[in-house]
Design an enzyme around this catalytic site. Sequence first.
Site, PDB file in Angstrom:
ATOM      1  N   ASP A 251       0.838  -1.198   0.000  1.00 21.90           N
ATOM      2  CA  ASP A 251       0.000   0.000   0.000  1.00 21.90           C
ATOM      3  C   ASP A 251       0.879   1.257   0.000  1.00 21.90           C
ATOM      4  OD1 ASP A 251      -1.917   1.916   0.303  1.00 21.90           O
ATOM      5  OD2 ASP A 251      -2.912   0.987   2.017  1.00 21.90           O
ATOM      6  N   HIS A 347      -9.199  -1.142  -8.103  1.00 18.37           N
ATOM      7  CA  HIS A 347      -8.876  -0.008  -7.246  1.00 18.37           C
ATOM      8  C   HIS A 347      -7.674   0.781  -7.768  1.00 18.37           C
ATOM      9  CE1 HIS A 347      -8.657   2.246  -3.471  1.00 18.37           C
ATOM     10  NE2 HIS A 347      -7.356   2.014  -3.461  1.00 18.37           N
TER      11      HIS A 347
END
Length: 439
Positions: A251, A347
């Site tokens: 991330d 995403h």
Amino acid sequence: MSKKKDVPGGSGAARGAARLDDSGHDGRAVSRRRLIGGVGAAGAAGLVLGAAGGVGGYAAAQDDEATALTTVGSTEAVFHGKHQPGITTPLQARGHLVAFDLAAGAGRKEAAALMRRWSAAAERLMAGEPAEGGRGHDTGVALDAGPSSLTVTFGFGRTFFARTGLTGHRPAALDPLPAFSSDHLDSRRSDGDLWVQIGADDALVAFHALRALQKEAGSTARVRWQMNGFNRTPGATARPMTARNLMGQVDGTNNPKPAESDFDERIFVPSGGSAESSWMAGGSYAVVRRIRMLLDDWEELTVTRQEQIIGRRKADGAPLSGGSETTAMDLDKRGPDGKPLIAANAHARISSPEKNGGAAMLRRPFSYHDGISEDGTPDAGLLFICWQADPFKGFIPVQRKLDRGDALSPFIRHEASGLFAVPGGAAAGEYVGQRLLEA
């Protein structure tokens, strides 16, 4: 920005461990705990040197004064500067986010005195010094530790300006965030007059700063909400790596980099703005969101399905279009079936700057885990913090796009939100926010 700071004698824990074996006795042999205890960013090199030293290394171990087991505690962030610390500082192992509301009757004068106290305390704490000099004695919680990369960052919420009679200096960038369909916001854990972000590479150092600042608030402000987070500890991996979130995903790969030519333009407010918001020069706007991850549902998916939802490989963060983590996504590349390798609702595709007119923000989050909810599911997720020069050009357009069709949306829930104006750093002799409060 951070620097190494020599801590005389190392930490108390390090000195004690050097004299004890695994059973807690003053052993004559080198214990396994001592041998591996310092393996990390610097500890691996120590092992190589120890192996090369052979018997000589053993003799030094039992006769000489021990050195610190780690260098984590000796890293010091700088309080004074063009920007506040805690924005471009590398991710820290522990964090506390706290919002305060000014007490009834407290106005501009009281707020200025509070920011002066908070700034003085933050400067001392970040240097690894006791929190003495303020209200009451130091608690001693971090007495044996060094600075441990401690940072303290201060911001002002929209309501702060009305309560201090400074509405005319409230920037337009603090206008309320729009509502999103994924919002399930708890107003008691959202917004606030004042916001404080605390980060450190040691949990006790971070807690020590939290308590010191809460005490310094005195009768001027009361805690509205507090959230506690964590990240991977520096040195836990063999080499520096992008962090993973609680879904196990890498991330932060596409974060803007300080070396990029337009980094400051995207993240920090330039000088020469309007007279009303000139005090924000060198500052940034922080969007704070508590995002619950529905981990039980997520973990029922196959790894292949998780990767399709994100658009990146779980093992190494590489895009499904091929390459390594840092390879640019090829959003046009198709598989043998003719379909895009990175799905239209993935995403990574939807949040990419290429699909948002170049909109970018610096994401610097903490994970959180607050136990088990009444329904038996983990209350865990991400304390999402993003930084940008203007949230209407950073967070808002990206979140609007995600809100319309992100494949990840069924597995997350936004439960709290805040937007804060974080002024530029304080020069030597100044306190944070002085240009606003003494305008």
